[in-house]
Write an enzyme that holds these catalytic residues in place. Structure first.
Site, mmCIF file in Angstrom:
data_model
loop_
_atom_site.group_PDB
_atom_site.id
_atom_site.type_symbol
_atom_site.label_atom_id
_atom_site.label_comp_id
_atom_site.label_asym_id
_atom_site.label_seq_id
_atom_site.Cartn_x
_atom_site.Cartn_y
_atom_site.Cartn_z
ATOM 1 N N LYS A 189 17.050 57.166 27.830
ATOM 2 C CA LYS A 189 16.324 58.361 27.418
ATOM 3 C C LYS A 189 17.243 59.299 26.629
ATOM 4 O O LYS A 189 18.341 59.612 27.071
ATOM 5 C CB LYS A 189 15.758 59.073 28.646
ATOM 6 N N THR A 223 11.341 65.502 35.367
ATOM 7 C CA THR A 223 10.778 64.656 34.315
ATOM 8 C C THR A 223 11.228 63.205 34.440
ATOM 9 O O THR A 223 10.432 62.288 34.222
ATOM 10 C CB THR A 223 11.152 65.187 32.919
ATOM 11 N N CYS A 225 12.144 61.563 37.209
ATOM 12 C CA CYS A 225 11.452 60.971 38.354
ATOM 13 C C CYS A 225 10.010 60.630 37.987
ATOM 14 O O CYS A 225 9.498 59.550 38.312
ATOM 15 C CB CYS A 225 11.447 61.943 39.529
#
Length: 284
Positions: A189, A223, A225
């Site tokens: 990410k 976010t 999780c």
């Protein structure tokens, strides 16, 4: 209905951890279950303390679920101790569940079996606490190879790989390095980069750059999780990895766009916004 299990820590303010996972499962129409690895005292301003759950109780929670209920998907979040990591790995190798999503949460992961106090200011500034070397090695050796997909953010990927990541090309290199550790897929990410939010999905053959608009809000608690739990839910429902990730990114984007200003600090995402809207509970 599919059954999805989260193995993670509890967040007392409800925005992340077990609480966020169960909310996400419910929003996706799957039945949520939990194995709690730690209890935190935290709010929107930071983490005050953490107490790890004993390895014996974690093992019994895993046994209780798998020997009674079919597990269609699994998300692993906060795991704090080497013994805990190894116990989870041993349990998963024994029960052999499918669709394992590993979110290698590095926040407050250096604790012991007793309560320890943390400086919430330092936590909020750094974003995470580094794994102890033994715990890092256990994570890489015991859990990463079991994962259908690993979902680190950039600081977590830096811990796993030992490299600095400051560009898309370095993200691609790190994703390849993490893939070599054994998971079937890697979603790195990119929200910590200064440019547009771009995630890297690597399946061992193809690298996909998944761009998302950057949303101007401070309310982003949980976010990671939420995204990983959404992926686990979608995998359990039969979607491919690429489809599961795309649907999860769409879900988390809506949840962040409509995030909640709860508390004095970093508020949570809105896990049920779409459902509330469909039910006519939200005024536009």
């Amino acid at each position: 209905m599919k059954n999805v299990l989260t193995i993670a820590g509890s967040d007392s303010c409800g925005g992340a951890g077990i609480q966020a996972d169960l909310k996400t499962f419910s929003a996706h129409g799957v039945y949520g279950m939990s194995v709690i690895t730690a209890v935190t005292a935290q709010n929107t301003q930071g983490v005050l303390a953490v107490q790890d759950i004993s390895v014996e109780l974690i093992e019994k929670q895993i046994k209780a679920i798998f020997e009674d209920i079919k597990v269609d998907g699994l998300k692993i979040g906060m795991v704090s101790q080497t013994d805990t990591i190894n116990a989870i790995g041993e349990g998963l190798r024994y029960y052999k569940p499918s669709n394992i999503v590993l979110d290698p949460v590095m926040l407050n992961i250096t604790g012991s079996s007793t309560i320890f106090e943390l400086d919430p200011v330092m936590v909020s500034k750094s974003g995470y606490h580094l794994l102890q070397q033994s715990a890092k090695e256990a994570l890489i050796n015991s859990l990463v190879p079991l994962a259908t997909i690993v979902t680190p953010n950039i600081p977590e990927a830096e811990v796993l790989t030992g490299m600095r990541i400051g560009s898309i090309e370095e993200m691609k290199k790190a994703a390849r390095m993490i893939f070599e550790m054994g998971p079937h897929n890697v979603l790195l990410k990119g929200g910590h980069l200064d440019d547009d939010a771009t995630d890297i999905l690597f399946d061992g053959n193809k690298i996909s750059c998944l761009k998302s608009k950057r949303i101007n809000t401070k309310n982003t608690h949980g976010t990671g999780c939420t995204l990983s739990s959404a992926i686990a839910s979608n995998l359990a429902k039969g979607y491919s990895v690429a489809e599961a990730v795309a649907l999860a990114k769409e879900y988390i984007t809506i949840a962040i766009e409509n995030s909640l200003s709860v508390g004095k600090g970093v508020g949570p995402t809105n896990h049920f916004y779409t459902l509330y809207k469909k039910a006519g509970m939200i005024d536009e």
